[in-house]
Design a protein around this motif. Structure first.
Motif, PDB file in Angstrom:
ATOM      1  N   VAL A  76     -66.521  32.583  34.670  1.00 17.08           N
ATOM      2  CA  VAL A  76     -67.299  33.065  35.811  1.00 17.08           C
ATOM      3  C   VAL A  76     -68.360  31.987  36.051  1.00 17.08           C
ATOM      4  N   HIS A  78     -71.496  29.860  36.036  1.00 21.56           N
ATOM      5  CA  HIS A  78     -72.759  29.978  35.298  1.00 21.56           C
ATOM      6  C   HIS A  78     -73.799  29.101  35.991  1.00 21.56           C
ATOM      7  N   PRO A 136     -60.808  32.603  25.889  1.00 20.22           N
ATOM      8  CA  PRO A 136     -60.342  33.355  27.058  1.00 20.22           C
ATOM      9  C   PRO A 136     -61.345  34.396  27.530  1.00 20.22           C
ATOM     10  N   ARG A 142     -73.329  35.533  28.178  1.00 19.02           N
ATOM     11  CA  ARG A 142     -72.634  36.116  29.319  1.00 19.02           C
ATOM     12  C   ARG A 142     -71.121  36.183  29.090  1.00 19.02           C
ATOM     13  N   CYS A 144     -67.511  37.927  27.857  1.00 18.87           N
ATOM     14  CA  CYS A 144     -66.962  39.221  28.278  1.00 18.87           C
ATOM     15  C   CYS A 144     -67.404  40.348  27.333  1.00 18.87           C
TER      16      CYS A 144
HETATM   17  C1  HEM Z   1     -57.634  40.637  28.700  1.00 15.21           C
HETATM   18  C2  HEM Z   1     -58.701  41.174  29.251  1.00 15.21           C
HETATM   19  C3  HEM Z   1     -59.945  40.436  29.667  1.00 15.21           C
HETATM   20  C4  HEM Z   1     -60.189  39.098  29.792  1.00 15.21           C
HETATM   21  C5  HEM Z   1     -59.234  37.938  29.500  1.00 15.21           C
HETATM   22  C6  HEM Z   1     -61.564  38.954  30.241  1.00 15.21           C
HETATM   23  C7  HEM Z   1     -62.188  37.730  30.476  1.00 15.21           C
HETATM   24  C8  HEM Z   1     -63.488  37.600  30.932  1.00 15.21           C
HETATM   25  C9  HEM Z   1     -64.134  36.330  31.185  1.00 15.21           C
HETATM   26  C10 HEM Z   1     -63.494  34.962  30.994  1.00 15.21           C
HETATM   27  C11 HEM Z   1     -65.390  36.592  31.622  1.00 15.21           C
HETATM   28  C12 HEM Z   1     -66.456  35.546  32.001  1.00 15.21           C
HETATM   29  C13 HEM Z   1     -67.177  35.048  30.747  1.00 15.21           C
HETATM   30  C14 HEM Z   1     -67.971  33.783  30.965  1.00 15.21           C
HETATM   31  O1  HEM Z   1     -68.139  33.345  32.106  1.00 15.21           O
HETATM   32  O2  HEM Z   1     -68.423  33.193  29.970  1.00 15.21           O
HETATM   33  C15 HEM Z   1     -65.545  38.031  31.659  1.00 15.21           C
HETATM   34  C16 HEM Z   1     -66.697  38.692  32.061  1.00 15.21           C
HETATM   35  C17 HEM Z   1     -66.819  40.057  32.115  1.00 15.21           C
HETATM   36  N1  HEM Z   1     -65.907  40.996  31.684  1.00 15.21           N
HETATM   37 FE1  HEM Z   1     -64.062  40.584  30.944  1.00 15.21          FE
HETATM   38  N2  HEM Z   1     -62.115  40.199  30.390  1.00 15.21           N
HETATM   39  C18 HEM Z   1     -61.170  41.134  30.044  1.00 15.21           C
HETATM   40  C19 HEM Z   1     -61.330  42.509  30.016  1.00 15.21           C
HETATM   41  C20 HEM Z   1     -62.506  43.170  30.308  1.00 15.21           C
HETATM   42  C21 HEM Z   1     -62.717  44.595  30.153  1.00 15.21           C
HETATM   43  C22 HEM Z   1     -61.678  45.571  29.594  1.00 15.21           C
HETATM   44  C23 HEM Z   1     -63.985  44.853  30.608  1.00 15.21           C
HETATM   45  C24 HEM Z   1     -64.741  46.155  30.677  1.00 15.21           C
HETATM   46  C25 HEM Z   1     -64.258  47.343  30.439  1.00 15.21           C
HETATM   47  C26 HEM Z   1     -64.570  43.592  31.036  1.00 15.21           C
HETATM   48  C27 HEM Z   1     -65.835  43.449  31.576  1.00 15.21           C
HETATM   49  C28 HEM Z   1     -66.431  42.242  31.893  1.00 15.21           C
HETATM   50  C29 HEM Z   1     -67.753  42.128  32.502  1.00 15.21           C
HETATM   51  C30 HEM Z   1     -68.684  43.271  32.893  1.00 15.21           C
HETATM   52  C31 HEM Z   1     -68.008  40.745  32.627  1.00 15.21           C
HETATM   53  C32 HEM Z   1     -69.257  40.071  33.201  1.00 15.21           C
HETATM   54  C33 HEM Z   1     -70.230  39.780  32.056  1.00 15.21           C
HETATM   55  C34 HEM Z   1     -71.514  39.074  32.497  1.00 15.21           C
HETATM   56  O3  HEM Z   1     -71.518  38.464  33.563  1.00 15.21           O
HETATM   57  O4  HEM Z   1     -72.487  39.113  31.748  1.00 15.21           O
HETATM   58  N3  HEM Z   1     -63.643  42.598  30.824  1.00 15.21           N
HETATM   59  N4  HEM Z   1     -64.380  38.620  31.215  1.00 15.21           N
END
Ligand code: HEM
Length: 208
Positions: A76, A78, A136, A142, A144
């Motif tokens: 995402v 940054h 991943p 920040r 996931c």
């Molecule tokens: C295989 C499943 C998933 C993958 C590969 C994934 C991957 C990611 C990645 C790459 C980011 C950005 C991290 C960064 O920029 O450093 C992210 C952010 C986020 N993910 Fe996931 N995610 C998954 C499942 C989920 C699930 C199940 C939830 C919630 C129920 C979730 C909620 C979030 C949220 C709220 C953010 C934003 C965090 C922030 O900006 O502080 N994700 N995810």
């Protein structure tokens, strides 16, 4: 709530679709995963969430899927909160930074046989963080917040469908692995697959 649903659904479903596509193109790996499930869980009951941690080969399959096809290929965006140096470059405060995780995770300078689906490469490395070459879910404050839930959900769903069904490609052609466009890197062609209940599981499935 809406953020959790939108961030959590396509990512988890997409990862499962990539994983099953890879398994259909590599039936010997699919069979090995089924053998592991049969050994640990058997055929007298359905797999449970608590079993997933006892399936190291399945965990390797999921990690290898996320390496080759990360559904957050650029993480995402940054923003640097202070002046800093990244990879030798001076980055002023307030700069938007994109991390090309896809490129890092598929880099032949970092990974042996980078384009090949080889779950074994993660064997014995459960819970080990090997630098920043596999991220991943991102990293740091920040990263996931759904990582734990996603690993359980993807693991349990994949394990359940592998325990209960035999899977095959719809034709002799390999499953098309072309990546589509979109933030969560969907498959260009949605997966079509054949399945039928595994003979060993028919009794149990007919009681549900
Ligand atoms: C295989 C499943 C998933 C993958 C590969 C994934 C991957 C990611 C990645 C790459 C980011 C950005 C991290 C960064 O920029 O450093 C992210 C952010 C986020 N993910 Fe996931 N995610 C998954 C499942 C989920 C699930 C199940 C939830 C919630 C129920 C979730 C909620 C979030 C949220 C709220 C953010 C934003 C965090 C922030 O900006 O502080 N994700 N995810």
């Amino acid at each position: 709530m809406q953020v959790l649903l939108s961030a959590g659904t396509n990512t988890s479903a997409g990862t499962m679709e990539w994983a099953l596509s890879l398994l259909l193109n590599n039936p010997q790996i699919l069979k090995k995963a089924q053998n592991e499930i049969d050994k640990v869980v058997g055929h007298d009951r359905l797999i449970d969430e608590s079993d997933v941690a006892k399936l190291p080969y399945l965990q390797c399959i999921i990690r290898e899927t996320m390496r080759i096809h990360p559904v957050g290929p650029l993480l995402v965006p940054h923003e640097s909160s202070e002046d800093c140096v990244v990879g030798g470059f001076q980055i002023p405060r307030g700069t938007m930074l994109l991390v090309n995780m896809w490129a890092i995770q598929n880099d032949p300078k970092i990974w042996d046989d980078a384009t090949e689906f080889k779950p074994e490469r993660f064997g014995g490395l459960e819970g080990v963080r090997d630098g920043f070459k596999l991220m991943p879910f991102g990293s740091g404050r920040r990263s996931c917040p759904g990582e734990g839930l996603a690993m359980r959900m993807v693991g349990l769903t994949l394990a359940s469908i592998l325990q209960c069904f035999e899977w095959g490609r719809v034709s002799k052609e390999m499953v098309d692995m072309t990546e589509g466009t979109g933030l969560s890197m969907p498959k260009a062609q949605p997966l079509l697959a054949k399945c039928h209940p595994r003979p060993l599981m028919v009794n149990l499935l007919s009681q549900i």
